[in-house]
Design a protein around this motif. Structure first.
Motif, PDB file in Angstrom:
ATOM      1  N   VAL A  68     -21.919   3.651   8.534  1.00 58.72           N
ATOM      2  CA  VAL A  68     -22.368   2.301   8.170  1.00 58.72           C
ATOM      3  C   VAL A  68     -21.228   1.453   7.621  1.00 58.72           C
ATOM      4  CG1 VAL A  68     -23.818   1.030   6.554  1.00 58.72           C
ATOM      5  CG2 VAL A  68     -24.760   2.963   7.797  1.00 58.72           C
ATOM      6  N   THR A  69     -20.381   2.053   6.810  1.00 55.28           N
ATOM      7  CA  THR A  69     -19.360   1.282   6.090  1.00 55.28           C
ATOM      8  C   THR A  69     -17.995   1.309   6.767  1.00 55.28           C
ATOM      9  OG1 THR A  69     -18.836   3.237   4.745  1.00 55.28           O
ATOM     10  CG2 THR A  69     -20.505   1.723   3.894  1.00 55.28           C
ATOM     11  N   ASP A  70     -17.807   2.155   7.786  1.00 55.20           N
ATOM     12  CA  ASP A  70     -16.493   2.332   8.394  1.00 55.20           C
ATOM     13  C   ASP A  70     -15.466   2.601   7.296  1.00 55.20           C
ATOM     14  OD1 ASP A  70     -14.538   2.520  10.284  1.00 55.20           O
ATOM     15  OD2 ASP A  70     -14.346   0.362  10.638  1.00 55.20           O
ATOM     16  N   VAL A  71     -15.764   3.647   6.522  1.00 57.18           N
ATOM     17  CA  VAL A  71     -15.046   3.884   5.280  1.00 57.18           C
ATOM     18  C   VAL A  71     -13.567   4.188   5.507  1.00 57.18           C
ATOM     19  CG1 VAL A  71     -15.662   6.348   5.254  1.00 57.18           C
ATOM     20  CG2 VAL A  71     -15.154   5.182   3.104  1.00 57.18           C
ATOM     21  N   ASN A  72     -13.226   4.843   6.590  1.00 58.17           N
ATOM     22  CA  ASN A  72     -11.808   5.165   6.821  1.00 58.17           C
ATOM     23  C   ASN A  72     -10.965   3.897   6.965  1.00 58.17           C
ATOM     24  OD1 ASN A  72     -12.030   8.063   6.893  1.00 58.17           O
ATOM     25  ND2 ASN A  72     -13.015   7.866   8.879  1.00 58.17           N
ATOM     26  N   GLN A  73     -11.477   2.947   7.739  1.00 61.63           N
ATOM     27  CA  GLN A  73     -10.738   1.701   7.908  1.00 61.63           C
ATOM     28  C   GLN A  73     -10.720   0.902   6.625  1.00 61.63           C
ATOM     29  OE1 GLN A  73      -9.074   0.873  10.797  1.00 61.63           O
ATOM     30  NE2 GLN A  73      -8.186  -0.689   9.466  1.00 61.63           N
ATOM     31  N   SER A 106     -11.058   6.189 -11.300  1.00 61.57           N
ATOM     32  CA  SER A 106     -10.174   6.072 -12.454  1.00 61.57           C
ATOM     33  C   SER A 106      -8.771   5.678 -11.984  1.00 61.57           C
ATOM     34  CB  SER A 106     -10.108   7.398 -13.216  1.00 61.57           C
ATOM     35  OG  SER A 106      -9.486   8.386 -12.419  1.00 61.57           O
ATOM     36  N   ARG A 107      -7.954   5.260 -12.913  1.00 64.51           N
ATOM     37  CA  ARG A 107      -6.580   4.839 -12.568  1.00 64.51           C
ATOM     38  C   ARG A 107      -5.786   6.012 -12.004  1.00 64.51           C
ATOM     39  NH1 ARG A 107      -1.509   4.382 -15.132  1.00 64.51           N
ATOM     40  NH2 ARG A 107      -0.322   2.508 -14.445  1.00 64.51           N
ATOM     41  N   SER A 108      -5.967   7.190 -12.582  1.00 63.16           N
ATOM     42  CA  SER A 108      -5.232   8.358 -12.094  1.00 63.16           C
ATOM     43  C   SER A 108      -5.673   8.739 -10.679  1.00 63.16           C
ATOM     44  CB  SER A 108      -5.422   9.541 -13.047  1.00 63.16           C
ATOM     45  OG  SER A 108      -6.785   9.919 -13.107  1.00 63.16           O
ATOM     46  N   GLU A 109      -6.959   8.584 -10.382  1.00 59.49           N
ATOM     47  CA  GLU A 109      -7.439   8.900  -9.039  1.00 59.49           C
ATOM     48  C   GLU A 109      -6.845   7.934  -8.016  1.00 59.49           C
ATOM     49  OE1 GLU A 109     -11.852  10.778 -10.137  1.00 59.49           O
ATOM     50  OE2 GLU A 109     -11.626   8.626  -9.728  1.00 59.49           O
ATOM     51  N   ILE A 110      -6.796   6.665  -8.352  1.00 62.18           N
ATOM     52  CA  ILE A 110      -6.235   5.681  -7.423  1.00 62.18           C
ATOM     53  C   ILE A 110      -4.762   5.957  -7.163  1.00 62.18           C
ATOM     54  CG2 ILE A 110      -5.576   3.253  -7.193  1.00 62.18           C
ATOM     55  CD1 ILE A 110      -8.474   3.705  -6.570  1.00 62.18           C
ATOM     56  N   LEU A 111      -4.040   6.330  -8.188  1.00 61.61           N
ATOM     57  CA  LEU A 111      -2.594   6.519  -8.050  1.00 61.61           C
ATOM     58  C   LEU A 111      -2.220   7.869  -7.449  1.00 61.61           C
ATOM     59  CD1 LEU A 111      -1.356   4.975 -11.429  1.00 61.61           C
ATOM     60  CD2 LEU A 111      -1.312   3.930  -9.143  1.00 61.61           C
ATOM     61  N   ASN A 112      -3.029   8.897  -7.681  1.00 62.07           N
ATOM     62  CA  ASN A 112      -2.630  10.253  -7.290  1.00 62.07           C
ATOM     63  C   ASN A 112      -3.248  10.741  -5.980  1.00 62.07           C
ATOM     64  OD1 ASN A 112      -1.072  10.524  -9.656  1.00 62.07           O
ATOM     65  ND2 ASN A 112      -2.871  11.188 -10.827  1.00 62.07           N
ATOM     66  N   LEU A 113      -4.317  10.108  -5.534  1.00 63.18           N
ATOM     67  CA  LEU A 113      -4.978  10.566  -4.321  1.00 63.18           C
ATOM     68  C   LEU A 113      -4.495   9.760  -3.120  1.00 63.18           C
ATOM     69  CD1 LEU A 113      -8.681  10.938  -5.568  1.00 63.18           C
ATOM     70  CD2 LEU A 113      -6.930  12.717  -5.377  1.00 63.18           C
ATOM     71  N   ASP A 114      -4.265  10.459  -1.992  1.00 64.94           N
ATOM     72  CA  ASP A 114      -3.914   9.732  -0.769  1.00 64.94           C
ATOM     73  C   ASP A 114      -5.181   9.183  -0.122  1.00 64.94           C
ATOM     74  OD1 ASP A 114      -5.189  11.828   0.594  1.00 64.94           O
ATOM     75  OD2 ASP A 114      -3.312  12.900   0.946  1.00 64.94           O
ATOM     76  N   ASP A 115      -5.028   8.488   0.986  1.00 64.09           N
ATOM     77  CA  ASP A 115      -6.173   7.828   1.615  1.00 64.09           C
ATOM     78  C   ASP A 115      -7.256   8.828   2.026  1.00 64.09           C
ATOM     79  OD1 ASP A 115      -4.901   5.467   1.254  1.00 64.09           O
ATOM     80  OD2 ASP A 115      -4.584   5.014   3.386  1.00 64.09           O
ATOM     81  N   GLY A 116      -6.863   9.966   2.565  1.00 61.90           N
ATOM     82  CA  GLY A 116      -7.841  10.965   2.989  1.00 61.90           C
ATOM     83  C   GLY A 116      -8.630  11.524   1.821  1.00 61.90           C
ATOM     84  N   GLU A 117      -7.945  11.852   0.737  1.00 65.99           N
ATOM     85  CA  GLU A 117      -8.619  12.384  -0.448  1.00 65.99           C
ATOM     86  C   GLU A 117      -9.497  11.322  -1.096  1.00 65.99           C
ATOM     87  OE1 GLU A 117      -5.236  15.637  -1.871  1.00 65.99           O
ATOM     88  OE2 GLU A 117      -5.093  13.539  -2.507  1.00 65.99           O
ATOM     89  N   LEU A 118      -9.027  10.084  -1.088  1.00 66.78           N
ATOM     90  CA  LEU A 118      -9.808   8.990  -1.662  1.00 66.78           C
ATOM     91  C   LEU A 118     -11.080   8.761  -0.837  1.00 66.78           C
ATOM     92  CD1 LEU A 118      -9.341   7.103  -4.106  1.00 66.78           C
ATOM     93  CD2 LEU A 118      -8.521   5.384  -2.485  1.00 66.78           C
ATOM     94  N   THR A 119     -10.965   8.858   0.486  1.00 67.02           N
ATOM     95  CA  THR A 119     -12.133   8.695   1.352  1.00 67.02           C
ATOM     96  C   THR A 119     -13.157   9.795   1.107  1.00 67.02           C
ATOM     97  OG1 THR A 119     -10.790   7.625   3.070  1.00 67.02           O
ATOM     98  CG2 THR A 119     -12.905   8.586   3.751  1.00 67.02           C
ATOM     99  N   THR A 120     -12.694  11.030   0.991  1.00 70.76           N
ATOM    100  CA  THR A 120     -13.605  12.154   0.737  1.00 70.76           C
ATOM    101  C   THR A 120     -14.336  11.972  -0.583  1.00 70.76           C
ATOM    102  OG1 THR A 120     -12.191  13.681   1.983  1.00 70.76           O
ATOM    103  CG2 THR A 120     -13.746  14.652   0.420  1.00 70.76           C
ATOM    104  N   LEU A 121     -13.600  11.612  -1.633  1.00 74.88           N
ATOM    105  CA  LEU A 121     -14.220  11.404  -2.941  1.00 74.88           C
ATOM    106  C   LEU A 121     -15.187  10.228  -2.909  1.00 74.88           C
ATOM    107  CD1 LEU A 121     -14.361  12.291  -5.897  1.00 74.88           C
ATOM    108  CD2 LEU A 121     -12.422  10.759  -6.372  1.00 74.88           C
ATOM    109  N   LEU A 122     -14.830   9.183  -2.187  1.00 75.46           N
ATOM    110  CA  LEU A 122     -15.694   8.010  -2.079  1.00 75.46           C
ATOM    111  C   LEU A 122     -17.015   8.370  -1.407  1.00 75.46           C
ATOM    112  CD1 LEU A 122     -16.083   4.946  -2.393  1.00 75.46           C
ATOM    113  CD2 LEU A 122     -14.938   4.673  -0.179  1.00 75.46           C
TER     114      LEU A 122
END
Length: 286
Positions: A68-73, A106-122
């Protein structure tokens, strides 16, 4: 020879159908019909309960929300700017602009996670939010809304039904229907006679399960054939197949069990009739 006086008073219908129209037969038919309906609803409620259980629901939700959200893009487009804000500031939490759910990092999550890890967590947090709140979760930001008659809108609506509320309602319905099915089955067994009890329950179970097998199996087949190679349509097919496989499996199991009962109702009387003969053959001759 003239027929007895009592037979002369019987109507043609009574003489033709005989015991088939007796009150006991009518009760059995009614109880069998109610048993079949209750069993059908029980399997549906159990299937909904299984589909909406957390272990099964979260992967479905993650897949649906991702479609629905095309989260990867979205992460690829928005994450760099959010990282720049996080490096320059010290805000306690950050959200991705344009995302329809209120998911904070969190600020640490934004700075330390790459796009793939951020997508999975999201997706994991989005699935947990939608599971807890249902359709209301998509109205938090007010920045994105889909037409309910569009393909994305229908997926959003369907995904939102895979929630804790639906799971709790299905659980309550399953408990009540399990009690009613057991009660109707017991009453049918009391009203029937001999091995016809087993056969009648098997036939009633088949009558209740075969329509469900055909309905959900047909829907699963039709939805599996829709669409082309588009990634969104492929995700939609995968979600629908995952969901509809559960009732198809459940109805199929009941149909097989019903066939076993019907077969047993014919085989067991044969075995029962052979047992006395075998016992007499083993007795010593006097």
């Amino acid at each position: 020879m003239y027929p007895p006086e009592q037979e002369e008073t019987l109507s043609v219908r009574d003489r033709v159908y005989g015991s088939a129209t007796a009150p006991s037969e009518g009760r059995q038919s009614l109880l069998g019909s109610l048993f079949a309906i209750s069993l059908f609803l029980l399997i549906v409620s159990l299937s909904v309960r299984q589909v909406t259980a957390p272990a099964h629901a979260f992967p479905v939700l993650e897949s649906g929300i991702g479609s629905v959200t095309d989260v990867n893009q979205l992460v690829a487009d928005e994450a760099p700017a959010v990282r720049e804000r996080a490096e320059a500031g010290d805000e306690p939490s950050y959200v991705l602009p344009g995302y329809p759910l209120d998911i904070a990092f969190s600020r640490s999550e934004i700075l330390n996670l790459d796009d793939g890890e951020l997508t999975t967590l999201l997706l994991q947090r989005s699935a947990a939010l939608v599971y807890g709140e249902g359709l209301d979760a998509f109205d938090r930001t007010g920045e994105q809304a889909f037409d309910r008659f569009s393909s994305q809108g229908l997926v959003e609506l369907a995904v939102s039904q895979v929630s804790r509320t639906t799971h709790d309602r299905a659980t309550l319905a399953a408990v009540l229907l399990a009690l009613s099915t057991a009660l109707l089955g017991a009453l049918f067994a009391i009203a029937a006679h001999g091995w016809t009890r087993l056969r009648g329950l098997g036939v009633a179970a088949a009558v209740g399960a075969i329509p469900g097998l055909l309905i959900f199996g047909g829907l699963n087949w039709v939805l599996g054939k829709l669409g082309g190679s588009d990634p969104f349509e492929a995700d939609l097919r995968e979600i629908s197949t995952t969901v509809f496989q559960v009732p198809v499996r459940n109805f199929g199991i009941v149909v097989l069990a019903a066939l076993v009962l019907v077969a047993a109702s014919y085989l067991l009387p044969l075995v029962e009739r052979r047992l006395p003969q075998s016992s007499q053959a083993e007795l010593p001759a006097e």
